[in-house]
Motif scaffolding. Structure first.
Motif, short mmCIF file in Angstrom:
data_model
loop_
_atom_site.label_atom_id
_atom_site.label_comp_id
_atom_site.label_asym_id
_atom_site.label_seq_id
_atom_site.Cartn_x
_atom_site.Cartn_y
_atom_site.Cartn_z
N LEU A 211 20.58 33.48 116.13
CA LEU A 211 20.66 34.84 116.63
C LEU A 211 21.33 35.79 115.64
O LEU A 211 21.03 36.98 115.62
CB LEU A 211 21.42 34.89 117.96
N ASN A 212 22.23 35.27 114.81
CA ASN A 212 22.95 36.11 113.85
C ASN A 212 22.26 36.20 112.50
O ASN A 212 22.78 36.85 111.59
CB ASN A 212 24.37 35.60 113.66
N ASP A 213 21.13 35.54 112.35
CA ASP A 213 20.43 35.56 111.08
C ASP A 213 19.86 36.95 110.85
O ASP A 213 18.98 37.42 111.58
CB ASP A 213 19.30 34.53 111.09
N GLU A 214 20.36 37.64 109.84
CA GLU A 214 19.92 39.01 109.59
C GLU A 214 18.46 39.11 109.20
O GLU A 214 17.84 40.16 109.28
CB GLU A 214 20.79 39.65 108.50
N ARG A 215 17.88 37.98 108.77
CA ARG A 215 16.45 37.99 108.43
C ARG A 215 15.60 37.91 109.68
O ARG A 215 14.39 38.08 109.61
CB ARG A 215 16.12 36.82 107.51
N ALA A 216 16.22 37.63 110.82
CA ALA A 216 15.46 37.42 112.05
C ALA A 216 15.58 38.61 112.98
O ALA A 216 15.73 38.46 114.18
CB ALA A 216 15.96 36.14 112.73
N GLU A 217 15.50 39.84 112.42
CA GLU A 217 15.71 41.01 113.26
C GLU A 217 14.66 41.13 114.36
O GLU A 217 14.87 41.79 115.36
CB GLU A 217 15.74 42.30 112.40
N LYS A 218 13.50 40.51 114.18
CA LYS A 218 12.47 40.56 115.21
C LYS A 218 12.37 39.24 115.97
O LYS A 218 11.34 38.90 116.51
CB LYS A 218 11.12 40.90 114.57
N MET A 219 13.47 38.51 115.99
CA MET A 219 13.46 37.20 116.63
C MET A 219 13.07 37.30 118.10
O MET A 219 13.49 38.19 118.82
CB MET A 219 14.81 36.52 116.51
N ASN A 220 12.28 36.34 118.51
CA ASN A 220 11.87 36.20 119.89
C ASN A 220 12.56 34.96 120.44
O ASN A 220 12.54 33.91 119.81
CB ASN A 220 10.34 36.07 119.95
N VAL A 221 13.18 35.07 121.62
CA VAL A 221 13.94 33.93 122.13
C VAL A 221 13.03 32.75 122.45
O VAL A 221 13.48 31.59 122.46
CB VAL A 221 14.75 34.32 123.38
N ARG A 222 11.77 32.99 122.68
CA ARG A 222 10.85 31.87 122.90
C ARG A 222 10.59 31.12 121.59
O ARG A 222 10.42 29.90 121.60
CB ARG A 222 9.54 32.36 123.54
N ARG A 223 10.59 31.84 120.49
CA ARG A 223 10.48 31.15 119.20
C ARG A 223 11.74 30.35 118.92
O ARG A 223 11.69 29.28 118.31
CB ARG A 223 10.24 32.16 118.07
N LEU A 224 12.87 30.86 119.37
CA LEU A 224 14.12 30.12 119.23
C LEU A 224 14.04 28.81 120.01
O LEU A 224 14.44 27.75 119.52
CB LEU A 224 15.29 30.96 119.73
N ALA A 225 13.50 28.87 121.22
CA ALA A 225 13.34 27.66 122.03
C ALA A 225 12.45 26.66 121.30
O ALA A 225 12.72 25.45 121.27
CB ALA A 225 12.75 28.01 123.40
#
Length: 305
Positions: A195-209
């Motif tokens: 969540l803190n990865d600055e390269r992941a500004e468009k992160m989707n929590v489903r991709r995190l899962a």
């Protein structure tokens, strides 16, 4: 060198049967004076093979010594850290890749390349002696690269190395104590890293899962149980903190800050900001130079899912 392919050119996508392998990097690794690499995770697979010297690596448990003729594999999403030994600097090779099905319904029966490579997500974390000819295959990859005119043929050799690893059902070596990397602490630490990865500004929590190899519902329930908060709220809190910092330090437009901090649309960013802090981003910025203007309180944005 006449014709040939340099190691840093060995990247790209190759399809083999029902699998699409993205070769991210083939790196001749040397620490160059670095002493350690802190705990981290990433979204790709990684295999490190040591030819000379030694290093230490860990997966949420005690550090393991890795010496010549030994290797370790890091599945996507697995937390790991390294320490380097100045008195015995290591030299080795690092392979990084991702794998996806060639078709949405691919990855099934016998002979499936995708299924074989996907099983590496369940690889038992540890340090292993090379009893599989892996080191020789990696050296052959470099030899072929120096002589090859075709990138595709070298990429296929890369895939053969991955299949050699995937064929090892029960590796023998020194392993991380069972369950250490799956502890609740490690689970939460992985989430924070993502969540803190600055390269992941468009992160989707489903991709995190997906990266953590769990369903979204399982991820949401477990995070709420462990923290009392929602993972969507935590992501929003991180994005707001990033946006506040940009509002204070830069004169970037509200739209640019919304994009960089991960909100996307400026109107959505402004609405969330005002809901939490009571003023719009524009109003907050105007008040920064006014002595009487108080900094917005740190308000929790977590809510029940």
């Amino acid at each position: 060198m006449a014709s040939g392919i340099m190691p840093d050119e060995l990247y790209g996508t190759v399809r083999v049967n029902d699998a699409v392998i993205e070769i991210i990097e083939v790196l001749e690794e040397q620490p160059w004076g670095a002493r350690s690499c802190p705990p981290h995770t990433h979204a790709w697979f990684e295999c490190n093979y040591i030819y000379e010297g030694s290093m230490k690596t860990g997966f949420g448990g005690p550090l393991l010594n890795v010496g010549p003729g030994e290797f370790f594999l890091v599945p996507a999403g697995a937390e790991h850290r390294h320490e380097y030994l100045p008195e015995s600097p290591h030299r080795g090779v690092c392979l990084r890749w991702t794998v996806a099905p060639a078709e949405p319904t691919a990855g099934g029966g016998a002979g499936s390349v995708y299924a074989a490579l996907e099983r590496l997500r369940e690889w038992q974390l540890g340090c292993y002696e090379d009893r599989y000819g892996l080191g020789e295959r990696i050296l052959r990859l470099f030899e072929e690269a120096r002589e090859a005119d075709s990138l595709a043929s070298v990429q296929l050799t890369f895939v053969q190395i991955l299949l050699t690893i995937a064929a090892v059902r029960h590796p023998e070596g020194r392993v991380t104590p069972a369950g250490a990397d799956q502890s609740d602490t490690a689970f939460l630490r992985k989430i924070e890293v993502y969540l803190n990865d600055e390269r992941a500004e468009k992160m989707n929590v489903r991709r995190l899962a997906d990266a953590l190899h769990v369903s979204y519902n399982h991820l949401a329930r477990k995070y709420k149980r462990l923290t009392g908060k929602t993972i969507v709220g935590r992501l929003t809190e991180i994005r707001l903190a990033r946006a506040l910092d940009l509002l204070r330090r830069t004169d970037a437009s509200i739209g640019a800050i919304a994009e960089v901090s991960g909100f996307g649309a400026a109107h959505y960013f402004s609405r969330v900001f005002k809901d939490v802090y009571g003023v719009s981003p524009k109003t907050y910025r105007k008040g920064l130079n006014v002595e009487a203007q108080k900094e917005p309180e740190t308000v929790s944005v977590f809510s029940a899912e």
